[in-house]
Design an enzyme around this catalytic site. Sequence first.
Site, mmCIF file in Angstrom:
data_model
loop_
_atom_site.group_PDB
_atom_site.id
_atom_site.type_symbol
_atom_site.label_atom_id
_atom_site.label_comp_id
_atom_site.label_asym_id
_atom_site.label_seq_id
_atom_site.Cartn_x
_atom_site.Cartn_y
_atom_site.Cartn_z
ATOM 1 N N ASN A 9 0.871 -1.182 0.000
ATOM 2 C CA ASN A 9 0.000 0.000 0.000
ATOM 3 C C ASN A 9 0.904 1.227 0.000
ATOM 4 O O ASN A 9 1.470 1.586 1.031
ATOM 5 C CB ASN A 9 -0.885 -0.028 1.251
ATOM 6 N N TRP A 10 1.013 1.848 -1.162
ATOM 7 C CA TRP A 10 1.944 2.978 -1.284
ATOM 8 C C TRP A 10 1.373 4.253 -0.662
ATOM 9 O O TRP A 10 2.073 5.267 -0.569
ATOM 10 C CB TRP A 10 2.269 3.246 -2.757
ATOM 11 N N LYS A 11 0.113 4.226 -0.283
ATOM 12 C CA LYS A 11 -0.569 5.415 0.267
ATOM 13 C C LYS A 11 -0.362 6.602 -0.683
ATOM 14 O O LYS A 11 -0.291 6.398 -1.889
ATOM 15 C CB LYS A 11 -0.077 5.720 1.680
ATOM 16 N N HIS A 96 -9.452 0.948 4.934
ATOM 17 C CA HIS A 96 -8.166 1.176 5.613
ATOM 18 C C HIS A 96 -8.390 2.139 6.784
ATOM 19 O O HIS A 96 -9.218 3.049 6.701
ATOM 20 C CB HIS A 96 -7.155 1.758 4.619
ATOM 21 N N GLU A 98 -6.860 4.608 7.792
ATOM 22 C CA GLU A 98 -6.711 6.042 7.472
ATOM 23 C C GLU A 98 -7.975 6.568 6.795
ATOM 24 O O GLU A 98 -8.354 7.728 6.979
ATOM 25 C CB GLU A 98 -5.465 6.250 6.596
ATOM 26 N N GLU A 168 -5.333 -5.129 10.686
ATOM 27 C CA GLU A 168 -4.350 -4.064 10.857
ATOM 28 C C GLU A 168 -4.642 -3.312 12.152
ATOM 29 O O GLU A 168 -5.469 -2.398 12.169
ATOM 30 C CB GLU A 168 -4.446 -3.080 9.684
ATOM 31 N N GLY A 174 2.126 2.452 10.562
ATOM 32 C CA GLY A 174 3.028 3.589 10.366
ATOM 33 C C GLY A 174 3.718 4.048 11.641
ATOM 34 O O GLY A 174 4.317 5.118 11.676
ATOM 35 N N SER A 214 3.341 -1.990 10.321
ATOM 36 C CA SER A 214 4.794 -1.915 10.506
ATOM 37 C C SER A 214 5.516 -3.221 10.189
ATOM 38 O O SER A 214 6.490 -3.576 10.862
ATOM 39 C CB SER A 214 5.132 -1.419 11.920
ATOM 40 N N GLY A 235 2.820 -1.067 4.274
ATOM 41 C CA GLY A 235 2.812 0.356 3.916
ATOM 42 C C GLY A 235 4.219 0.842 3.665
ATOM 43 O O GLY A 235 4.783 0.653 2.584
HETATM 44 C C1 PEP Z 1 -0.780 0.090 5.816
HETATM 45 O O1 PEP Z 1 -0.747 1.182 5.289
HETATM 46 O O2 PEP Z 1 -1.710 -0.683 5.568
HETATM 47 C C2 PEP Z 1 0.299 -0.264 6.738
HETATM 48 C C3 PEP Z 1 0.232 -1.408 7.361
HETATM 49 O O3 PEP Z 1 1.322 0.642 6.897
HETATM 50 P P1 PEP Z 1 2.745 0.383 7.612
HETATM 51 O O4 PEP Z 1 3.269 -0.920 7.056
HETATM 52 O O5 PEP Z 1 3.580 1.548 7.209
HETATM 53 O O6 PEP Z 1 2.493 0.303 9.064
#
Ligand code: PEP
Length: 260
Positions: A9-11, A96, A98, A168, A174, A214, A235
């Site tokens: 997931n490049w966001k 998600h 976010e 998640e 993040g 993470s 992410g």
């Molecule tokens: C995500 O954006 O779904 C995610 C898990 O981010 P990160 O790996 O940066 O925690």
Amino acid sequence: MRRKIIAGNWKMNKDIRETATLINELKERLKDFKNEVDIVLCPPFPSLVVAKSLIKDTPMKLGAQNMSQHDEGAFTGEVSAKMLTSIGCEYVILGHSERRQYFKETDEIVNAKVKKALKTRFTPIVCIGETLEEREAGITDRIITTQIKGVLHELSSTDVEKIIIAYEPVWAIGTGKYATPDQANQVHRLIRKLVGQHYSCPVAETLIIQYGGSVNSQNAYALLSQPEIDGALVGGASLTSDAFMRIIQACVEASIPNHS
Ligand code: PEP
């Protein structure tokens, strides 16, 4: 056996030029890849068309990070399932944290999006997870139960067979903090149990449940070798080819029976 899947997931990162650079690097590094696991890239909307042409004839598949629950019309700034299908997206991340936090997406909205995605033959990657306050209050199981009921509302067994759940924990996204393999495995087991109760054991046993929060090259193998963890939604560590490839490699190793 459930096939493991790593999704990046490049966001809101990478313009078109940066997208091309990252995908070209991944292509190079994937030359000896033997298709042992599924790989999905979810770049931002403006990069999807370029990404689709660059991943042609590679093992990588394309996903979007969000999608409207509406077909078309006066929804400024939204992107429809039909638009994403026309690009060649096969996956879409829905719900998600976010999106839930900043754009007020509820389980009801996520459920409507899941239904739309299934109708349009996408594989939805449906995100659920508790906040830090909820975990500290000891109500993780209750939150997960409510979210599973909400996002799967009125879905048939056939529908549920086509979706992926991404557990998640919000406190791990993040932040550099991640659920221990055991913590994640326990929640995955709960999700599988809930799906088994609402649908059937075979549906629960085939359900792909990814962990996200993470994931990095150091913790990936321990997480991905847990029996209930079928992949990762990544992410930050999906933004460089080196970090993402190490996670893919860890996933391949975790897929080999009796590998340690
Ligand atoms: C995500 O954006 O779904 C995610 C898990 O981010 P990160 O790996 O940066 O925690």
